[in-house]
Design an enzyme around this catalytic site. Sequence first.
Site, PDB file in Angstrom:
ATOM      1  N   GLU A 190       3.693  -4.686  -0.693  1.00 38.00           N
ATOM      2  CA  GLU A 190       2.854  -5.625  -0.942  1.00 38.00           C
ATOM      3  C   GLU A 190       2.255  -4.793  -2.778  1.00 38.00           C
ATOM      4  OE1 GLU A 190       0.246  -9.223  -0.601  1.00 38.00           O
ATOM      5  OE2 GLU A 190       0.989  -7.673   1.301  1.00 38.00           O
ATOM      6  N   GLU A 191       2.446  -4.520  -3.174  1.00 45.04           N
ATOM      7  CA  GLU A 191       1.770  -4.302  -4.635  1.00 45.04           C
ATOM      8  C   GLU A 191       3.018  -3.942  -5.376  1.00 45.04           C
ATOM      9  OE1 GLU A 191      -0.240  -5.540  -4.080  1.00 45.04           O
ATOM     10  OE2 GLU A 191      -1.946  -5.436  -2.460  1.00 45.04           O
ATOM     11  N   SER A 239      -7.481 -16.939  -2.786  1.00 37.73           N
ATOM     12  CA  SER A 239      -7.012 -15.762  -2.833  1.00 37.73           C
ATOM     13  C   SER A 239      -7.866 -15.086  -4.390  1.00 37.73           C
ATOM     14  CB  SER A 239      -5.951 -15.610  -2.836  1.00 37.73           C
ATOM     15  OG  SER A 239      -4.814 -14.270  -3.084  1.00 37.73           O
ATOM     16  N   ASP A 279      -4.950 -13.285   8.675  1.00 31.84           N
ATOM     17  CA  ASP A 279      -4.534 -12.773   7.146  1.00 31.84           C
ATOM     18  C   ASP A 279      -4.407 -11.606   7.493  1.00 31.84           C
ATOM     19  OD1 ASP A 279      -3.740 -12.539   4.981  1.00 31.84           O
ATOM     20  OD2 ASP A 279      -5.835 -14.109   4.585  1.00 31.84           O
ATOM     21  N   HIS A 334      -2.133 -15.411   5.212  1.00 33.29           N
ATOM     22  CA  HIS A 334      -2.360 -15.270   4.292  1.00 33.29           C
ATOM     23  C   HIS A 334      -2.027 -17.304   3.591  1.00 33.29           C
ATOM     24  CE1 HIS A 334      -4.958 -14.362   0.442  1.00 33.29           C
ATOM     25  NE2 HIS A 334      -4.227 -14.448  -0.363  1.00 33.29           N
TER      26      HIS A 334
END
Length: 756
Positions: free
Chosen positions: A215-216, A614, A689, A721
């Site tokens: 994800e990051e 977001s 989400d 999302h």
Amino acid sequence: MALALSAALSATTAQAAPATDAAQEKPMASDAAESGELTLERVFASPSLDGPSPRGLKLSPDGRYLTLLRNRDDDRQRYDLWGYDRETGKWQMLVDSEKLGSGRALSEAEKMQRERLRIGDLKGIVSYEWSEDGQSLLVPLEGDLYLAGIDGSVQRLTDTEESELNPALSERGNYVSFVRDGRLFVGALGEAAQPITPEEDGPVQWGVSEFVAQEEMDRHDGYWWSPTDQRIAVARVDETPVGIVTRTAIGATGTKTYQQRYPAAGTPNADVRLFVMNPDGDARVEVDLGPDRDIYLARVDWAPDGSALYVQRENREQTRLDMLKVDPATGKSQLLFSEQAREKSWINLSHDYRFLDDGSLIWWSERSGYGHLYRFADGEWQALTSGDWVVTSLDGVDQESGTVYFTGTLDDPLATQIYSLNLSDPAEISRLSDADYVNGAKMDDAGKTLIVGRSSGNQPKQYYLADGAGERLTWIEENVLDASHPYAPYLASHRSAQYGVIEAEDGTPLHYMMITPELEEGKKYPVFSQHYGGPHVQTVTKGWISPLAQKIVDEGYIYFALDNRGSANRGVDFESAIWHAMGSVEVADQKSGTELLKTLPFVDGSRIATYGWSYGGYMTLKMLEADPGLYAAGIAGAPVTRWELYDTHYTERYMGNPQRDGAAYELSSAIPDATGIADPMLLIHGMADDNVVFENSSELIGVLQADAVPFEMMLYPGKTHAVKGPRISVHVWETIFNFLKDKGVAPTSDGAASAN
């Protein structure tokens, strides 16, 4: 990074239509095309108004073939594998996803992986890999694996109910590997694969990347083949320490709950270890990652000759990045060098580095305050680029000639260009691309051929092959805006963007862009101001702008965007202004942009709406809270409202640990001042989400309702999302337009503006 992926007008701007919906939309799209009216239905219908959008462009190992995933005109979500023979100049479809696929539903694990890659809405073939001999390609499709030959033949490699995740061919093409049921499987090509890692109880998986890595950290790999096929480095991920949260996915006809291990800010991460083993699992050794277990396994690479494994180890605070050199036979490691963040800043991870055959390393670093390239050889550093601009990507290295290719902002911070330099004289930098375009590139492993993608304000994305001097060899996708282009019927109303610079409160220059309708003397126009605001994203560039922005302008709005401090590609100080202070300088800078708008004679200062998704949705809330009355209305899509609800790697990078830095978290939260929102506000969120979880909005809803604060909301059951889809996207934007109309922000019926 996760939040940054919603930085366009919204996650709804680049969608594709399923075949069932496409058929329903064709009459509406056709009618709109005949009239020249750009409708929401046409914006989200197939074919895309941007023209073709190929994915996964690659060159075969021998450089003869170019392959890509091409979407269909009648269903821009579905991708097939195509190949171009550079010797014959002919294209052919190598794999037809509809003919080969069975339509079987994806496993939950594969769905989650695709969500992390933001390709959950795509169908057909979404990835592939060349074999070393350049004669075949490994193609995953609907959970199984196929070997496609350049001659059009297709061999099925697996046929199971379970999905084969993370498939790969070994570097020399002798083996195929994949993850199934949490174990790494390996088999000689054409033979049945066998598990080579242990079967373990509990939430332990081999050969995968953990949630925050996907994800990051932009690390989606969990195992790495050596160049010689003799050893494999494999990650072991134990999620036992990670807290369990109950995530509710509210759908249209039912609700599902998931017991999800989610590392929220300030809580334990997964325990990630690294092992090296033979292709049959024997001779397994653990890599020494150091005594501190609370670290991130950031990157893993093999030396070109397979003699060493290089591991990038990042500390939990993300202020230090260590490069370890590992003996693959014993697992013993030594520190090669460290990268240290500047004070009140953080380390930005990168893929912009390359180990060379001579043992040296081309490395990207922000140590000077701007992202630049360096060469590390024999323990010494040499700066290859420098200045108050940034290298945005390392594209390739031709080791025979010593030429390094990269993309950067040397000429224009709003239009990246492709450059080259020679290691023997790096001060001499040559631009290889057309400065009238925003350019990007990738190269073959040998650094001989460029794949260039470019666009401008009046030209949607084009792709071509170029030689090492930047000279175009052939078009991959010319995408010319001629009479046959999908956007051609709407060119008459197309409006070009204008660009400018204003100063922030501290004097920092801020870039903005504006698209206006054809202005009529004596009229003032409402403004649709779009923002993202968070790190790792640059909104204002001179590239092609989504047709949705043109639709907003066609409605009679001025479209406006500004890159505030905290956004990307302007250097460390510019981005680090949000350190431990999210929702502060970004809000102030957007206010400066709004105040500029209010001085313009053609702007109706009483009708400026602000919109974001977001991080941008979070920004909308903070902007409305900070400056009541400044904005006529605000739209907050999928907003973060409390940073304690977001994950470790992203949140702690900017905000620190909530147990230690609680005051900063409190100031950055959108919850404490929410009841002070006095201007019209529309809240939008997908009710399934799993990135910015719905609890962010449900808490906000509860606080506003408890204090009788009026607001409007639109919730989307079953949507994650990115609330998107050919019909859903129309609904989202009709909801936004209707909200603005109801609040008196929309253009008036007499021609889009109010009189003086």
